[in-house]
Design an enzyme around this catalytic site. Structure first.
Site, PDB file in Angstrom:
ATOM      1  N   GLY A 134      56.396  14.329  -1.208  1.00 51.46           N
ATOM      2  CA  GLY A 134      55.334  14.072  -0.249  1.00 51.46           C
ATOM      3  C   GLY A 134      54.299  13.191  -0.917  1.00 51.46           C
ATOM      4  N   ASP A 246      44.145   4.956   4.020  1.00 51.59           N
ATOM      5  CA  ASP A 246      42.677   4.977   4.099  1.00 51.59           C
ATOM      6  C   ASP A 246      42.252   5.144   5.551  1.00 51.59           C
ATOM      7  OD1 ASP A 246      42.247   4.699   1.418  1.00 51.59           O
ATOM      8  OD2 ASP A 246      41.691   2.582   1.478  1.00 51.59           O
ATOM      9  N   GLY A 248      44.173   6.246   7.930  1.00 48.79           N
ATOM     10  CA  GLY A 248      44.678   7.544   8.372  1.00 48.79           C
ATOM     11  C   GLY A 248      43.739   8.669   7.982  1.00 48.79           C
ATOM     12  N   ARG A 249      43.173   8.582   6.787  1.00 47.32           N
ATOM     13  CA  ARG A 249      42.257   9.635   6.313  1.00 47.32           C
ATOM     14  C   ARG A 249      40.947   9.607   7.085  1.00 47.32           C
ATOM     15  NH1 ARG A 249      44.447   8.517   0.229  1.00 47.32           N
ATOM     16  NH2 ARG A 249      46.263   9.861   0.486  1.00 47.32           N
ATOM     17  N   GLN A 342      35.078  34.408  14.508  1.00 50.43           N
ATOM     18  CA  GLN A 342      34.193  35.529  14.174  1.00 50.43           C
ATOM     19  C   GLN A 342      33.177  35.788  15.283  1.00 50.43           C
ATOM     20  OE1 GLN A 342      35.149  37.024  11.560  1.00 50.43           O
ATOM     21  NE2 GLN A 342      33.593  38.588  11.233  1.00 50.43           N
ATOM     22  N   GLY A 345      34.735  37.559  17.963  1.00 49.10           N
ATOM     23  CA  GLY A 345      35.096  38.933  17.614  1.00 49.10           C
ATOM     24  C   GLY A 345      36.550  39.220  17.923  1.00 49.10           C
ATOM     25  N   GLU A 369      48.035  13.674   5.505  1.00 54.59           N
ATOM     26  CA  GLU A 369      47.332  12.457   5.052  1.00 54.59           C
ATOM     27  C   GLU A 369      46.685  12.692   3.675  1.00 54.59           C
ATOM     28  OE1 GLU A 369      47.596   9.802   6.802  1.00 54.59           O
ATOM     29  OE2 GLU A 369      47.706  10.324   8.913  1.00 54.59           O
ATOM     30  N   THR A 371      46.692  16.180   0.834  1.00 52.33           N
ATOM     31  CA  THR A 371      46.086  17.508   0.780  1.00 52.33           C
ATOM     32  C   THR A 371      44.718  17.420   0.096  1.00 52.33           C
ATOM     33  OG1 THR A 371      46.999  18.056  -1.388  1.00 52.33           O
ATOM     34  CG2 THR A 371      48.372  18.593   0.523  1.00 52.33           C
TER      35      THR A 371
END
Length: 391
Positions: A134, A246, A248-249, A342, A345, A369, A371
């Site tokens: 990857g 770039d 894509g990020r 949260q 709930g 894209e 980790t």
């Protein structure tokens, strides 16, 4: 320093964005339940997205696109991503990956052939990841072997978004047995998905992101002509892929920021409607703390989005800042959707409510894209390289 990108006329863009925001709320969000049930975007919605020009946002106007700059593209992705992630997924591979790689590295003939087709909404895929590789290009197993009249490709690409619908894919393949400096052993090929020897595995079942389809692309003695080689020369494929990453990020960071806003809006609405001890839970200070912290986080990501895209449009190299934005925005989105659950709930754990889906959908943003961990390494590597260069 490269040239700046003025992009689309500002007034026209603002009108487009207003129309898009209305479309997201009035058309896309009401369609979400049906898409979750069928795990597929209805073809009529895909066609509407084509008609709106969403597949050609950053494509140059001469190729049938809108000619948006990076800032405009990121704001558009942010707007689309207020709805479920599948809508961004189907267009962003065309724009942020395939189109970017072609604009950066394609020959004039390749651009003339493919940019108009992709801008018009022919679905594209981007084949980088493999079962054993990857983030690590040195582990790439897919090969492209030169023949008299082209290349023969063999290998398997994994987790490929849009694979079942794609008409064309940009496939990264090894053109040298040895691992070469700057990943020059990897080249990129434009492969039609109906080429003999290309097959697509069954769609993978995923934790979240319903309607966004991924599958393996299997290449068995796939013959492509010489002009399928991106840019017409070997050893440049990985460079073009990384340049498009770039974009894509920035796209993933924008998407995570837009979806965090959706989750927070949902949490605020629920907190004002849900009563406990005779009053809305929004009156309780610890609920307010979660809402406020989420707002602070989203604001920080929005500031990063504005800064990194402005720098990209000014021609700066934003590799490090795009990585930083993607890391922060994706991690931030994880915190916000967690806070949303949260606030809901017990109801937040039920599929009947949106909070549970937001939580599952957002998890992938920290993985694809690049980790968080790989991008942290990349940022650190660039920092250290810069330090040694200036020492």
């Amino acid at each position: 320093m490269t040239t700046s990108h003025p992009g689309m006329d500002a007034e026209t863009f603002e009108q487009f964005l207003e129309q898009l925001n209305r479309y997201v709320r009035e058309r896309l969000i009401p369609a979400e339940r049906e898409i979750i049930e069928n795990d597929e975007i209805p073809e009529e919605i895909v066609q509407e997205m084509r008609d709106m020009g969403l597949f050609g946002l950053t494509m140059p106007e001469e190729f049938g696109g809108a000619g948006m700059n990076v800032s405009q593209y990121a704001r558009t992705i942010h707007a689309i991503s207020y709805a479920m992630p599948a809508f961004r997924s189907i267009v962003s591979i065309n724009i942020g990956m395939f189109c970017s790689a072609l604009k950066n590295g394609g020959t004039a003939a390749q651009k003339a052939e493919w940019l108009p087709r992709v801008a018009a909404g022919e679905i594209a895929a981007f084949g980088l990841t493999e079962p054993g590789a990857g983030s690590d290009s040195a582990g790439m197993q897919t090969t492209a072997v030169k023949t008299d009249d082209g290349w023969v490709l063999n290998g398997t690409k994994r987790y490929i978004t849009n694979a079942p619908y794609a008409k064309v894919a940009l496939i990264m393949a090894r053109t040298s047995k040895e691992n070469l400096p700057k990943n020059a052993h990897v080249s990129a090929f434009i492969v039609l998905m109906d080429t003999p020897g290309v097959s697509v595995g069954k769609s993978d079942k995923k934790m979240g992101q319903a309607g966004s389809t991924i599958a393996d692309i299997i290449l068995e003695d796939v013959h492509v002509p010489d002009d399928a080689l991106l840019g017409g020369e070997t050893g440049k494929g990985f460079v073009y892929a990384m340049k498009s990453l770039d974009n894509g990020r920035i796209s993933v960071g924008s998407a995570a920021t837009g979806y965090a806003r959706r989750a927070l809006d949902s949490a605020v609405r629920y907190a004002t409607e849900r009563k406990a001890f005779g009053e809305p839970i929004a009156n309780f200070q610890l609920i307010q703390q979660m809402l406020a912290q989420s707002e602070i986080d989203i604001y920080a990501a929005e500031c990063m989005l504005e800064d990194v895209t402005r720098r990209a449009d000014a021609g700066e190299n934003v590799l490090r800042k795009a990585a930083a934005f993607k890391v922060f925005a994706s991690e931030m989105c994880g915190r916000v959707v967690d806070a949303c659950v949260q606030v809901y709930g017990g109801a937040g754990y039920l599929a009947e409510y949106d909070a549970e889906r937001f939580f599952r959908d957002a998890r992938i943003y920290r993985i694809y894209e690049g980790t968080t961990q790989i991008l942290q390494l990349q940022i650190a590597k660039h920092m250290l390289r810069e330090f040694h260069a200036n020492a």
